[in-house]
Scaffold this motif. Structure first.
Motif, mmCIF file in Angstrom:
data_model
loop_
_atom_site.group_PDB
_atom_site.id
_atom_site.type_symbol
_atom_site.label_atom_id
_atom_site.label_comp_id
_atom_site.label_asym_id
_atom_site.label_seq_id
_atom_site.Cartn_x
_atom_site.Cartn_y
_atom_site.Cartn_z
ATOM 1 N N LYS A 170 -4.308 -0.255 0.464
ATOM 2 C CA LYS A 170 -3.724 -1.556 0.125
ATOM 3 C C LYS A 170 -2.266 -1.380 -0.291
ATOM 4 O O LYS A 170 -1.415 -2.230 0.025
ATOM 5 C CB LYS A 170 -4.539 -2.218 -0.993
ATOM 6 C CG LYS A 170 -4.159 -3.658 -1.293
ATOM 7 C CD LYS A 170 -4.492 -4.589 -0.156
ATOM 8 C CE LYS A 170 -5.975 -4.825 0.006
ATOM 9 N NZ LYS A 170 -6.582 -5.668 -1.025
ATOM 10 N N ARG A 171 -1.944 -0.296 -0.992
ATOM 11 C CA ARG A 171 -0.545 -0.040 -1.348
ATOM 12 C C ARG A 171 0.317 0.132 -0.098
ATOM 13 O O ARG A 171 1.447 -0.365 -0.034
ATOM 14 C CB ARG A 171 -0.450 1.203 -2.237
ATOM 15 C CG ARG A 171 -0.998 1.014 -3.647
ATOM 16 C CD ARG A 171 -0.952 2.323 -4.410
ATOM 17 N NE ARG A 171 0.439 2.770 -4.609
ATOM 18 C CZ ARG A 171 0.755 3.988 -5.045
ATOM 19 N NH1 ARG A 171 -0.196 4.881 -5.289
ATOM 20 N NH2 ARG A 171 2.027 4.309 -5.213
ATOM 21 N N TYR A 217 1.002 -3.318 1.256
ATOM 22 C CA TYR A 217 2.019 -4.075 0.535
ATOM 23 C C TYR A 217 3.430 -3.630 0.928
ATOM 24 O O TYR A 217 4.309 -4.459 1.176
ATOM 25 C CB TYR A 217 1.819 -3.923 -0.971
ATOM 26 C CG TYR A 217 0.564 -4.563 -1.512
ATOM 27 C CD1 TYR A 217 0.033 -5.704 -0.920
ATOM 28 C CD2 TYR A 217 -0.087 -4.038 -2.625
ATOM 29 C CE1 TYR A 217 -1.114 -6.298 -1.421
ATOM 30 C CE2 TYR A 217 -1.232 -4.628 -3.143
ATOM 31 C CZ TYR A 217 -1.743 -5.755 -2.533
ATOM 32 O OH TYR A 217 -2.876 -6.341 -3.024
ATOM 33 N N HIS A 218 3.660 -2.329 0.968
ATOM 34 C CA HIS A 218 4.975 -1.835 1.385
ATOM 35 C C HIS A 218 5.286 -2.254 2.828
ATOM 36 O O HIS A 218 6.406 -2.660 3.149
ATOM 37 C CB HIS A 218 5.024 -0.308 1.282
ATOM 38 C CG HIS A 218 5.276 0.203 -0.097
ATOM 39 N ND1 HIS A 218 6.278 -0.276 -0.909
ATOM 40 C CD2 HIS A 218 4.657 1.175 -0.824
ATOM 41 C CE1 HIS A 218 6.270 0.371 -2.066
ATOM 42 N NE2 HIS A 218 5.294 1.257 -2.035
ATOM 43 N N GLU A 224 -3.944 -9.145 3.986
ATOM 44 C CA GLU A 224 -4.356 -8.795 2.628
ATOM 45 C C GLU A 224 -5.705 -9.392 2.275
ATOM 46 O O GLU A 224 -6.381 -8.914 1.378
ATOM 47 C CB GLU A 224 -3.287 -9.266 1.635
ATOM 48 C CG GLU A 224 -3.233 -8.425 0.370
ATOM 49 C CD GLU A 224 -3.716 -9.154 -0.872
ATOM 50 O OE1 GLU A 224 -3.938 -10.370 -0.802
ATOM 51 O OE2 GLU A 224 -3.873 -8.479 -1.895
ATOM 52 N N ARG A 226 -7.607 0.979 -2.702
ATOM 53 C CA ARG A 226 -6.325 0.771 -3.369
ATOM 54 C C ARG A 226 -5.206 1.563 -2.684
ATOM 55 O O ARG A 226 -4.086 1.060 -2.527
ATOM 56 C CB ARG A 226 -6.441 1.188 -4.834
ATOM 57 C CG ARG A 226 -5.146 1.102 -5.632
ATOM 58 C CD ARG A 226 -4.592 -0.296 -5.681
ATOM 59 N NE ARG A 226 -3.384 -0.374 -6.504
ATOM 60 C CZ ARG A 226 -2.461 -1.322 -6.418
ATOM 61 N NH1 ARG A 226 -2.609 -2.297 -5.531
ATOM 62 N NH2 ARG A 226 -1.410 -1.330 -7.200
ATOM 63 N N LEU A 227 -5.499 2.784 -2.252
ATOM 64 C CA LEU A 227 -4.502 3.590 -1.558
ATOM 65 C C LEU A 227 -3.960 2.865 -0.329
ATOM 66 O O LEU A 227 -2.745 2.708 -0.158
ATOM 67 C CB LEU A 227 -5.111 4.935 -1.138
ATOM 68 C CG LEU A 227 -4.304 5.767 -0.137
ATOM 69 C CD1 LEU A 227 -2.967 6.182 -0.734
ATOM 70 C CD2 LEU A 227 -5.113 6.983 0.321
ATOM 71 N N LEU A 258 1.936 6.950 2.508
ATOM 72 C CA LEU A 258 2.406 6.221 1.331
ATOM 73 C C LEU A 258 3.620 6.896 0.703
ATOM 74 O O LEU A 258 4.609 6.236 0.360
ATOM 75 C CB LEU A 258 1.286 6.096 0.308
ATOM 76 C CG LEU A 258 1.665 5.384 -0.991
ATOM 77 C CD1 LEU A 258 2.104 3.952 -0.727
ATOM 78 C CD2 LEU A 258 0.491 5.417 -1.978
ATOM 79 N N TYR A 281 -11.057 -1.593 -9.250
ATOM 80 C CA TYR A 281 -9.995 -2.379 -8.617
ATOM 81 C C TYR A 281 -10.572 -3.667 -8.032
ATOM 82 O O TYR A 281 -11.458 -3.642 -7.172
ATOM 83 C CB TYR A 281 -9.319 -1.552 -7.514
ATOM 84 C CG TYR A 281 -8.293 -2.313 -6.710
ATOM 85 C CD1 TYR A 281 -7.111 -2.759 -7.298
ATOM 86 C CD2 TYR A 281 -8.503 -2.596 -5.367
ATOM 87 C CE1 TYR A 281 -6.164 -3.459 -6.570
ATOM 88 C CE2 TYR A 281 -7.552 -3.284 -4.628
ATOM 89 C CZ TYR A 281 -6.395 -3.713 -5.231
ATOM 90 O OH TYR A 281 -5.459 -4.413 -4.502
ATOM 91 N N GLU A 321 7.023 4.841 0.627
ATOM 92 C CA GLU A 321 7.482 4.400 -0.686
ATOM 93 C C GLU A 321 8.838 5.007 -1.029
ATOM 94 O O GLU A 321 9.720 4.327 -1.581
ATOM 95 C CB GLU A 321 6.463 4.763 -1.759
ATOM 96 C CG GLU A 321 6.796 4.201 -3.124
ATOM 97 C CD GLU A 321 5.603 4.232 -4.057
ATOM 98 O OE1 GLU A 321 4.803 3.273 -4.047
ATOM 99 O OE2 GLU A 321 5.466 5.233 -4.789
#
Length: 500
Positions: A393-394, A397-398, A313, A390-391, A467, A365, A471
């Motif tokens: 990075k999501r 995170y998942h 990250e 941001r896309l 994603l 962001y 998700e």
């Protein structure tokens, strides 16, 4: 590497130590000389590690009026306060591609760790802390160009890696140096590389070591060990005029015949062994891995930059440059992932392109002051676009919440996407070269730009598909806990990617 091993590494990323005198563990770089690569190119890759907004830029070549100046240095808001100053601009600056970002240690934006210029000079900026005594003797306020200024100016002016070192050294010799506690640059062209260290202390201390065709170097931090006691006639080392004298004056070194001068032992952080590295690897380990995988390919270098031991990250982006002889400067090529490449694809950008799509441009962001100001209306259309950083990075995170379930399929998809691009490049460059030779430079630039635009858009399509799938499964299989409170921010740590 087996999938289970891969996931274990992601799941066990270490927390970065916060016990140091300053929070300056940022960015890494890899260099592989041309005798160790499959096609005889020099490979250089790495990332920037900043809590910051990042955006991709294409900066055109420019001519500047006589007497033009540029602002360099830092302000009183910097971690180690400075004072801005004006220095002369070059009559002409070269075209380059780089990733800008909005903040590091309080230095004024936009900042950069380097990139690739039209002459095939690639630069990576990497932390390298100075010994405490040098940090303590740094003037307040300090003046002179800082790490980002030096990288940007070298991209604007250098035709070779050696010349980049000379330019940076000359700037420090003439104007001083503004520091956050010490720094380094990893610089390369199609023939060689250089590691260059700049030290705190207000003394203008710097030193550089040449990397040849048989060398491998990993910088995290940037380091230089033994150098000769006299480099006045050396082609492999450069240093500031006072480099040895300051060490003698401070009692940190004394001449002993031809006994080497160990740069790390004299000037670098004293309680950190020279080749320790950080996170889940040592410099020794990864340098050996790079050497053992020879002949190294572009794909192997991408895999190393993506390695979950280093891409986390903290990674604001990933970059790889394959430096080799080209028929045209416009065909020099930089591969860029819009955030940590562990979960983001590399997209190819030739120097000949003339734009980057808005989704990869500046967004709010993680941008400085975004949480305390409203949007400048001039940026509203660009801000309305999906932000690539941001896309992906999501997705990170998942994935890091459930690495064994999702990282293997993400890696497979990213590598398949990149493999197709790698297969495209020879045809893309041949076609563009035909257009340039036919005296159609505008058409050639449009062709290269259109290709990068398509691939950037396809990367977004891939990211959105990944994603959506991941998700949906996270919600079904694990659920997403809603956490009350305001302790959402962390200071000085890697994202804790661990098994539940």
């Amino acid at each position: 590497m087996r999938n289970s091993d891969f996931c274990k590494i992601i799941a066990l990323n270490l927390l970065v130590s916060v016990s140091m005198s300053s929070p300056t563990l940022a960015s890494y770089g890899f260099y592989v000389g041309k005798n160790l690569t499959e096609d005889g190119s020099v490979l250089i890759g790495g990332t920037g590690e900043e809590v910051s907004g990042h955006w991709l830029t294409v900066v055109p070549a420019k001519k500047h009026a006589e007497g033009s100046t540029i602002s360099v240095g830092a302000t009183e808001k910097a971690y180690m306060p400075g004072k801005l100053m004006e220095i002369p601009q070059a009559p002409e600056t070269f075209k380059y591609i780089n990733m800008n970002y909005s903040d590091f240690e309080g230095f004024p934006a936009p900042l950069t760790n380097g990139g690739l210029n039209e002459h095939g000079v690639a630069i990576r900026d990497i932390w390298s802390n100075s010994r405490d005594e040098l940090v303590e003797m740094t003037p307040d306020p300090q003046t002179g160009p800082q790490y980002s200024d030096l990288a940007r100016i070298a991209l604007e002016r250098a035709k070779t890696a050696r010349e980049a070192v000379e330019i940076i050294g000359d700037l420090i010799n003439k104007h001083g140096y503004t520091t956050y506690g010490g720094n380094s640059h990893l610089i390369a062209d199609k023939d060689e590389g250089w590691v260059m260290l700049q030290f705190a202390g207000g003394k203008g201390l710097w030193v550089a070591e040449r990397l040849g065709p048989d060398d491998v170097r990993v910088s995290y931090p940037g380091y230089i060990g033994d150098i000769p006691a006299d480099i006045s006639d050396s082609k492999d080392y450069m240093a500031s005029p006072n480099f040895y004298d300051v060490a003698i004056e401070q009692g940190w070194w004394k001449r002993d015949g031809d006994k080497p001068f160990n740069v790390h032992d004299v000037y670098s952080e004293q309680d950190r062994p020279m080749r320790t590295g950080q996170k889940h690897w040592t410099i020794d380990t990864v340098e050996k891995e790079l050497r053992d995988m020879a002949p190294v390919t572009l794909k192997k270098m991408m895999k190393m930059v993506r390695d979950p031991r280093v891409s986390t990250e903290r990674s604001g982006y990933g970059e790889v440059a394959q430096l080799r002889e080209t028929t045209r400067p416009e065909l020099n090529l930089l591969w860029v992932a819009p955030t940590g490449s562990v979960t983001a694809p590399f997209v190819p950008y030739h120097i000949g392109i003339n734009k980057v799509i808005p989704e990869y441009g500046i967004h709010r962001y993680l941008f400085r002051d975004a949480g305390s100001t409203f949007l400048n209306a001039e940026y509203q259309s660009q801000e309305a676009t999906q932000f690539a950083g941001r896309l992906f990075k999501r997705i990170m995170y998942h994935s890091c919440a459930h690495p064994e379930a999702f990282l293997p399929e993400i890696t497979q998809a990213l590598e398949a996407f990149e493999d197709r691009q790698i297969q495209d490049i020879a045809t893309i460059q041949t076609t563009a070269d035909i257009l340039y030779k036919a005296d159609q430079p505008e058409l050639a630039s449009k062709y290269l730009t259109d290709y990068s635009v398509r691939q950037s858009e396809r990367a977004l399509d891939l990211g959105n598909a990944l994603l959506a799938s991941i998700e949906a499964r996270v919600k079904l299989l694990y659920g997403i806990e809603t956490i009350d409170g305001t302790a959402i921010n962390a200071e000085g740590t890697d994202m804790p990617c661990r098994k539940k």
